[in-house]
Design a protein around this motif. Structure first.
Motif, mmCIF file in Angstrom:
data_model
loop_
_atom_site.group_PDB
_atom_site.id
_atom_site.type_symbol
_atom_site.label_atom_id
_atom_site.label_comp_id
_atom_site.label_asym_id
_atom_site.label_seq_id
_atom_site.Cartn_x
_atom_site.Cartn_y
_atom_site.Cartn_z
ATOM 1 N N ASN A 1 10.809 -27.969 12.119
ATOM 2 C CA ASN A 1 9.809 -28.421 11.149
ATOM 3 C C ASN A 1 8.689 -27.408 10.840
ATOM 4 O OD1 ASN A 1 9.447 -30.802 9.514
ATOM 5 N ND2 ASN A 1 7.477 -31.056 10.532
ATOM 6 N N ALA A 2 8.833 -26.193 11.363
ATOM 7 C CA ALA A 2 7.781 -25.190 11.166
ATOM 8 C C ALA A 2 7.715 -24.703 9.723
ATOM 9 C CB ALA A 2 8.022 -24.004 12.097
ATOM 10 N N GLY A 3 8.867 -24.710 9.043
ATOM 11 C CA GLY A 3 8.895 -24.240 7.655
ATOM 12 C C GLY A 3 9.794 -23.037 7.426
ATOM 13 N N LYS A 4 10.702 -22.781 8.334
ATOM 14 C CA LYS A 4 11.599 -21.619 8.197
ATOM 15 C C LYS A 4 12.458 -21.709 6.940
ATOM 16 C CE LYS A 4 13.331 -22.592 12.235
ATOM 17 N NZ LYS A 4 12.369 -23.673 12.542
ATOM 18 N N GLY B 1 18.198 -22.689 12.950
ATOM 19 C CA GLY B 1 17.581 -23.989 13.240
ATOM 20 C C GLY B 1 16.635 -23.908 14.422
ATOM 21 N N GLY B 2 15.549 -24.680 14.348
ATOM 22 C CA GLY B 2 14.537 -24.622 15.397
ATOM 23 C C GLY B 2 14.558 -25.785 16.370
ATOM 24 N N GLN B 3 15.455 -26.735 16.141
ATOM 25 C CA GLN B 3 15.494 -27.875 17.059
ATOM 26 C C GLN B 3 15.841 -27.410 18.464
ATOM 27 O OE1 GLN B 3 17.838 -31.296 15.636
ATOM 28 N NE2 GLN B 3 17.511 -30.404 13.616
ATOM 29 N N HIS B 4 15.353 -28.170 19.418
ATOM 30 C CA HIS B 4 15.503 -27.794 20.812
ATOM 31 C C HIS B 4 16.923 -27.367 21.168
ATOM 32 C CE1 HIS B 4 14.856 -27.895 25.110
ATOM 33 N NE2 HIS B 4 13.571 -27.801 24.798
HETATM 34 N N1 LIG Z 1 2.481 -28.615 2.995
HETATM 35 C C1 LIG Z 1 3.431 -27.783 3.393
HETATM 36 N N2 LIG Z 1 4.607 -28.250 3.821
HETATM 37 C C2 LIG Z 1 5.548 -27.369 4.225
HETATM 38 C C3 LIG Z 1 5.325 -25.965 4.194
HETATM 39 N N3 LIG Z 1 6.423 -25.346 4.672
HETATM 40 C C4 LIG Z 1 7.291 -26.328 4.976
HETATM 41 N N4 LIG Z 1 6.782 -27.543 4.705
HETATM 42 C C5 LIG Z 1 7.421 -28.844 4.908
HETATM 43 O O1 LIG Z 1 7.708 -28.998 6.285
HETATM 44 C C6 LIG Z 1 8.943 -29.661 6.462
HETATM 45 C C7 LIG Z 1 9.863 -28.828 7.323
HETATM 46 O O2 LIG Z 1 10.181 -27.625 6.668
HETATM 47 P P1 LIG Z 1 11.519 -26.824 6.955
HETATM 48 O O3 LIG Z 1 11.438 -25.594 6.133
HETATM 49 O O4 LIG Z 1 12.691 -27.681 6.767
HETATM 50 O O5 LIG Z 1 11.351 -26.511 8.499
HETATM 51 P P2 LIG Z 1 12.338 -25.665 9.450
HETATM 52 O O6 LIG Z 1 11.484 -24.732 10.217
HETATM 53 O O7 LIG Z 1 13.426 -25.064 8.644
HETATM 54 O O8 LIG Z 1 12.881 -26.779 10.423
HETATM 55 P P3 LIG Z 1 14.254 -26.759 11.286
HETATM 56 O O9 LIG Z 1 15.356 -26.331 10.369
HETATM 57 O O10 LIG Z 1 14.385 -28.153 11.778
HETATM 58 O O11 LIG Z 1 14.052 -25.826 12.413
HETATM 59 C C8 LIG Z 1 9.484 -29.929 5.065
HETATM 60 O O12 LIG Z 1 9.133 -31.240 4.695
HETATM 61 C C9 LIG Z 1 8.752 -28.911 4.208
HETATM 62 O O13 LIG Z 1 8.587 -29.333 2.873
HETATM 63 C C10 LIG Z 1 4.056 -25.490 3.713
HETATM 64 O O14 LIG Z 1 3.753 -24.302 3.646
HETATM 65 N N5 LIG Z 1 3.165 -26.440 3.331
#
Ligand SMILES: Nc1nc2c(ncn2[C@@H]2O[C@H](COP(=O)(O)OP(=O)(O)OP(=O)(O)O)[C@@H](O)[C@H]2O)c(=O)[nH]1
Ligand SMILES: [Mg+2]
Length: 199
Positions: free
Chosen positions: A27-30, A63-66
């Motif tokens: 959920n970090a935003g990768k 993916g960042g999940q545990h």
């Molecule tokens: N407000 C905001 N939300 C963001 C930002 N980046 C990501 N998100 C939100 O955060 C959530 C997770 O983003 P992902 O890009 O899917 O995260 P991830 O790191 O790929 O997560 P995993 O694949 O589970 O490891 C989503 O709902 C995105 O829309 C940002 O810069 N600002």
């Protein structure tokens, strides 16, 4: 003659290719960061190549999940830079002593683990304090002081590497250009230790 011409053409048109792996907690935003930059999809959804004037930057979104974090190490030996993305809204107030949710500490442990791996030694590290568009985000200075400095000063981050912390919003794209510029210069500076692949 054809082969010579083909070889010369290739030489003239080929570019250095560097790989960058995107890491960070779930959920970090990768993936959002990756989507922001995606130009040429390569094999699979989670790999793409950015075409820059002087190089190709190949991005690997892992993916960042545990349960998936154990796969990260398979990218270490071949990557030229690491981007570690932090959700700036999911680390309490950025101070490890007040970390009630435990996500800041989780982030610290995961980052230490990446840095401790011998295969990441000397690899440039870009830490992105993401989601800076949100009002409830922790400022980048706090993340530097409360997390990054502690990790780098601790005994778990021995090796010398180029590193930087930048504020970004992967959602709006703010700071993404700066992130790419930093990566571009650092992979070049480090090319003797980690040579690029010619494409
Ligand atoms: N407000 C905001 N939300 C963001 C930002 N980046 C990501 N998100 C939100 O955060 C959530 C997770 O983003 P992902 O890009 O899917 O995260 P991830 O790191 O790929 O997560 P995993 O694949 O589970 O490891 C989503 O709902 C995105 O829309 C940002 O810069 N600002
Ligand atoms: Mg993802």
């Amino acid at each position: 003659m054809y082969h010579l011409a083909k070889g010369l053409y290739r030489l003239a048109t080929s570019k250095e290719e560097y790989s960058v792996v995107l890491l960070g907690l779930d959920n970090a935003g990768k993936t959002t960061f990756h989507e922001q930059l995606k130009t040429v999809p390569t094999v699979g959804q989670n790999v793409s190549t950015i075409v820059l004037p002087d190089m190709y930057l190949k991005l690997w979104d892992v993916g960042g999940q545990h349960s998936l974090r154990q796969l990260w190490q398979s990218y270490y030996a071949s990557c030229h830079a690491i981007v570690f993305i932090i959700d700036s809204t999911d680390i309490g107030d950025g101070n490890l002593e007040h970390d009630s949710s435990g996500r800041l500490d989780e982030c610290r442990l995961v980052l230490e683990d990446v840095l401790q791996n011998s295969e990441t030694e000397g690899v440039p590290l870009l830490i992105l304090a993401n989601k800076q568009d949100r009002e409830d985000c922790v400022e980048v200075v706090r993340i530097k002081e409360g997390l990054v400095k502690r990790v780098f000063e601790g005994d778990k981050a021995s090796s010398i590497r180029d590193s930087r912390v930048l504020p970004v919003s992967a959602l709006t794209g703010t700071g993404v250009r700066e992130a790419v510029d930093w990566l571009r210069s650092r992979v070049k500076w480090n090319k003797e230790s980690r040579p690029p692949v010619m494409r």
